[in-house]
Structure formats: C-alpha cells, structure tokens
Scaffold this motif. Sequence first.
Motif, PDB file in Angstrom:
ATOM      1  N   PHE A 179       0.849  -1.189   0.000  1.00 13.81           N
ATOM      2  CA  PHE A 179       0.000   0.000   0.000  1.00 13.81           C
ATOM      3  C   PHE A 179       0.884   1.239   0.000  1.00 13.81           C
ATOM      4  O   PHE A 179       2.063   1.200   0.377  1.00 13.81           O
ATOM      5  N   ALA A 180       0.322   2.343  -0.458  1.00 12.15           N
ATOM      6  CA  ALA A 180       1.021   3.625  -0.456  1.00 12.15           C
ATOM      7  C   ALA A 180       0.003   4.731  -0.259  1.00 12.15           C
ATOM      8  O   ALA A 180      -1.163   4.602  -0.642  1.00 12.15           O
ATOM      9  N   LEU A 181       0.450   5.800   0.358  1.00 11.95           N
ATOM     10  CA  LEU A 181      -0.374   7.000   0.469  1.00 11.95           C
ATOM     11  C   LEU A 181       0.515   8.213   0.269  1.00 11.95           C
ATOM     12  O   LEU A 181       1.729   8.164   0.501  1.00 11.95           O
ATOM     13  N   TRP A 182      -0.093   9.308  -0.198  1.00 11.13           N
ATOM     14  CA  TRP A 182       0.691  10.493  -0.513  1.00 11.13           C
ATOM     15  C   TRP A 182      -0.160  11.752  -0.387  1.00 11.13           C
ATOM     16  O   TRP A 182      -1.385  11.726  -0.446  1.00 11.13           O
ATOM     17  N   HIS A 183       0.540  12.867  -0.220  1.00 16.07           N
ATOM     18  CA  HIS A 183      -0.106  14.171  -0.130  1.00 16.07           C
ATOM     19  C   HIS A 183       0.656  15.151  -1.006  1.00 16.07           C
ATOM     20  O   HIS A 183       1.883  15.253  -0.927  1.00 16.07           O
ATOM     21  N   GLY A 184      -0.087  15.870  -1.848  1.00 15.25           N
ATOM     22  CA  GLY A 184       0.484  16.945  -2.652  1.00 15.25           C
ATOM     23  C   GLY A 184       0.147  18.280  -2.020  1.00 15.25           C
ATOM     24  O   GLY A 184      -1.032  18.623  -1.866  1.00 15.25           O
ATOM     25  N   LYS A 185       1.170  19.036  -1.640  1.00 16.58           N
ATOM     26  CA  LYS A 185       0.985  20.309  -0.943  1.00 16.58           C
ATOM     27  C   LYS A 185       0.278  21.327  -1.841  1.00 16.58           C
ATOM     28  O   LYS A 185       0.541  21.400  -3.032  1.00 16.58           O
ATOM     29  N   ARG A 186      -0.609  22.097  -1.247  1.00 12.58           N
ATOM     30  CA  ARG A 186      -1.372  23.084  -2.008  1.00 12.58           C
ATOM     31  C   ARG A 186      -0.451  24.123  -2.646  1.00 12.58           C
ATOM     32  O   ARG A 186       0.489  24.622  -2.031  1.00 12.58           O
ATOM     33  N   GLU A 187      -0.781  24.440  -3.894  1.00 13.60           N
ATOM     34  CA  GLU A 187      -0.106  25.510  -4.621  1.00 13.60           C
ATOM     35  C   GLU A 187      -1.161  26.399  -5.271  1.00 13.60           C
ATOM     36  O   GLU A 187      -2.228  25.919  -5.684  1.00 13.60           O
ATOM     37  N   ASN A 188      -0.864  27.677  -5.371  1.00 13.57           N
ATOM     38  CA  ASN A 188      -1.720  28.640  -6.062  1.00 13.57           C
ATOM     39  C   ASN A 188      -0.925  29.353  -7.137  1.00 13.57           C
ATOM     40  O   ASN A 188       0.295  29.535  -7.002  1.00 13.57           O
ATOM     41  N   VAL A 189      -1.586  29.744  -8.194  1.00 15.62           N
ATOM     42  CA  VAL A 189      -0.999  30.623  -9.207  1.00 15.62           C
ATOM     43  C   VAL A 189      -1.982  31.762  -9.443  1.00 15.62           C
ATOM     44  O   VAL A 189      -3.177  31.531  -9.659  1.00 15.62           O
TER      45      VAL A 189
END
Length: 421
Positions: free
Chosen positions: A377-387
């Motif tokens: 199993f794997a889990l991940w988080h992508g940090k919020r970005e704004n443009v």
Amino acid sequence: MTTCNRWPVRHSIALAALLVAAPWAHATNGYFPHGFGLKAKGMGGASIAMAQDGFAGVNNPAAAAFVGNRWDVGAEIFRPYRDAQFVGQTPVVESGKTAFLIPEFGYNVKLSERLALGLTVYGNGGMNTSYAPFPNGVNLLGGQGKLGVDLMQLIVAPTLAYQVAEGHALGISPLLVLQRFEAYGIQGFAMMSQSPGDVSNRGKDSSTGVGVRLGYFGKLGDRVNVGVAYSPKVSMSKFDKYKGLFAGGGDFDIPENFGVGVAVQVTPAVTVALDATRINYGGVPSIANGSLSQVMAGKPLGAADGPGFGWRDVNVVKLGVQWQLNPQWTLRAGYNQGDNPIRAQDAMFNILAPGVIRKHITFGATYAPDKASEWTFALWHGKRENVVGPSVDFMSGAMNPTGTRIGMHQNGFGLQYSRKF
C-alpha cells in the motif's frame, strides 16, 4: 506455471477496458503521476534504479531483466481538490469531481538467464475538472452550464529486456497509446477559433499513437544500482472533434520525457533511491503555446501557432527510502519535488487544467505473508499551490493583472497485490 502465464492475457484486456471506461485524473508532476506502481509511489516515485515489481515497462524497461517471474495488480483512489476564481469578481468555485479510481497492472517473466519479457498496463496521465455554473447558468469562463475537461491517456507497454553483460541490461517497451478527451462549457472560446464548431460540447473524442521507451539498468557491485530511461515524444492522431481548440487542428502529443536514477543499499536493510527526471511539455504546441499572449496577438485557437496552455518543461527530483524491517514487512517513505509548469500569465486558461502541484510527501509498506505473495500500500499528499495571473475580458479587451487565481492540493491511497511464480 501454465495458469500464471495465461492470467495476464485475459486480465490485462479486462483492465484496459476498465481504464478506458473509468473517468480519472492525474495532476502531480504537471499531468504525469508522481510515480508508477505502488512501491514507487511510496518512495516519492523513485524507481529508475529499482527492480522490484512488474512495472518496468513504464519505470525502466531494462529493469525487467532482474525482476523475476511475477504479476502485480493494484488500484489507487486519487483525490485532487481544484478551485478557481476571478479575484474580486466571483466567489471561489471548486471542481466537483474529487475522487478517481485508477487501476494498473504489471507482469514479468524470465525467458532465459539473460532474457525477460513483461507487460505493463497503466494510465500515463490525465486531467479532469468540472466546475458548476453560477445561478444564472453562466460559468467561470463565460460559457453555459458546467465547465470542464476530461483527458485520459492509457498505455499498454510490452517489454523486452536483455542482460548484455553480468548485471547490466538494456530494455525496450513499445508504447501502444489511447487518448480520450472531452471539453464542455467553453462555448465562449468559439469566437477565437478558426473552427468555431469544434471547440466545446462535442462529446468524447479519441486519439491513438505508438511510441517507445528505452532503458539501461546496471549493478555496480552488490550495493549500487544505476538506471537510465528515455521516451521520445509520441505523435498522436488528432482530436478531430476539438480541432478548433487544440493548436495544430486537434494535435495533442505525449511529451518527451527521460530520467536517470541511482539506488544505494546503505545497510543490509536500508536502500536509498534518487531519480532526476524531465518532462518536455514545451515540445507539444497545444500544451506549450502561450495562452493570453497568443490571443492578444490575434492567433486563432486551432491554428499551428494558436493558443495553448502555456506549459513549460519541468524538472522533477524523486527521493525515496526503503527499510526491510523483517522478512514480512518493508517500509517506505519519499519526497517528490518538481517545477510548476504553469506561469502566472497563463493562469486564466489553466482554470481548465490547474496542474500546479510541486511537492509531495509519500509513505508506503509491503507485507509478505509468504514467499509467493505480497500486499503493498502507499499514500501520498500533494501540498497546495496557487498561481495568480491576469484575466481578460475578451469582448472589451480589458485586462486585470491579478484577476485569476487557480489552486490545488491532493491526496491519494493505493493497494496492490503481487504474486511470484
């Protein structure tokens, strides 16, 4: 042995059909996933110098020479959260689709001590957005009804790897590619197109192409592996229903991409892997051509030099650690950092495709109840970005230099079962 050899034929066909039928999205390193296979995803995507599952066809074809006899089947739940607004003019509008089921499959078999054959079925990338209209029926980009796009890329990659010398192999994977695309709610763009009837609300369209991925995998002693993988741009057939949207009359090729990797066994139980990769989005005009800059220059949508999404090339670094805790459990962690392909001046068009994520933190583990089977199993988080960038009223030509804001963060979880034979 016979049963195992027959298994991937019928199941890979069924899996490919499921991939085509299911709506899904990737939006991590641009629109490419941060990794392929759940072992790689748990290590930040680092995989080019690792030979540990049946996903060699996408990670490094040469690694198939060292994987052994096995098949791997898994699925992930990918949860991207996208939103956009015209600052000071509209409320924040969130994309309504936030959960996607994405299956994948890998198979590998040794034909001799030097030769191995594999098969990988996977989603290379995609983008899916769906923004609800305002109460008056008008959406963020001035069209009617829901606003969004649905892009899917499915690849079937047979793989052949050969050890040219002890511990050193070369590999090749032909890439059989199917794309599907749909756009809706961008009727307002029709007035900027050389083919106004082929911009929006044309239903699903498909495109096909054939490419290749090449790889080298080398063992430098007992503790260090190195790898190189390269895939040139895949020329795809045109999306005829959207020839008024994409530059080149409906062209949407898959960009060139390549990477190098090293894996070091720092202790008998701990391995550290590092990949450096590049995706050349800039080589595909429909992705890379400037958006507002081309509009303001009078270039029509659909023309060879017409507006695109303004994406630039991205470099990505993937760092992963793997710890063999005991014979049953292997633990993983990783970090993935890449460039943001979207520049401020192209924010408005990328309301449709806000692939702005730069940083991921990942974790994973494998449990082996016996010598023949594994659960990963794997889990991940992508940090919020704004443009934040300009917005333009196409009727009046008025520009607001900070009028558009797009943003995203994301989470994901996957489970994979593997069988050795």
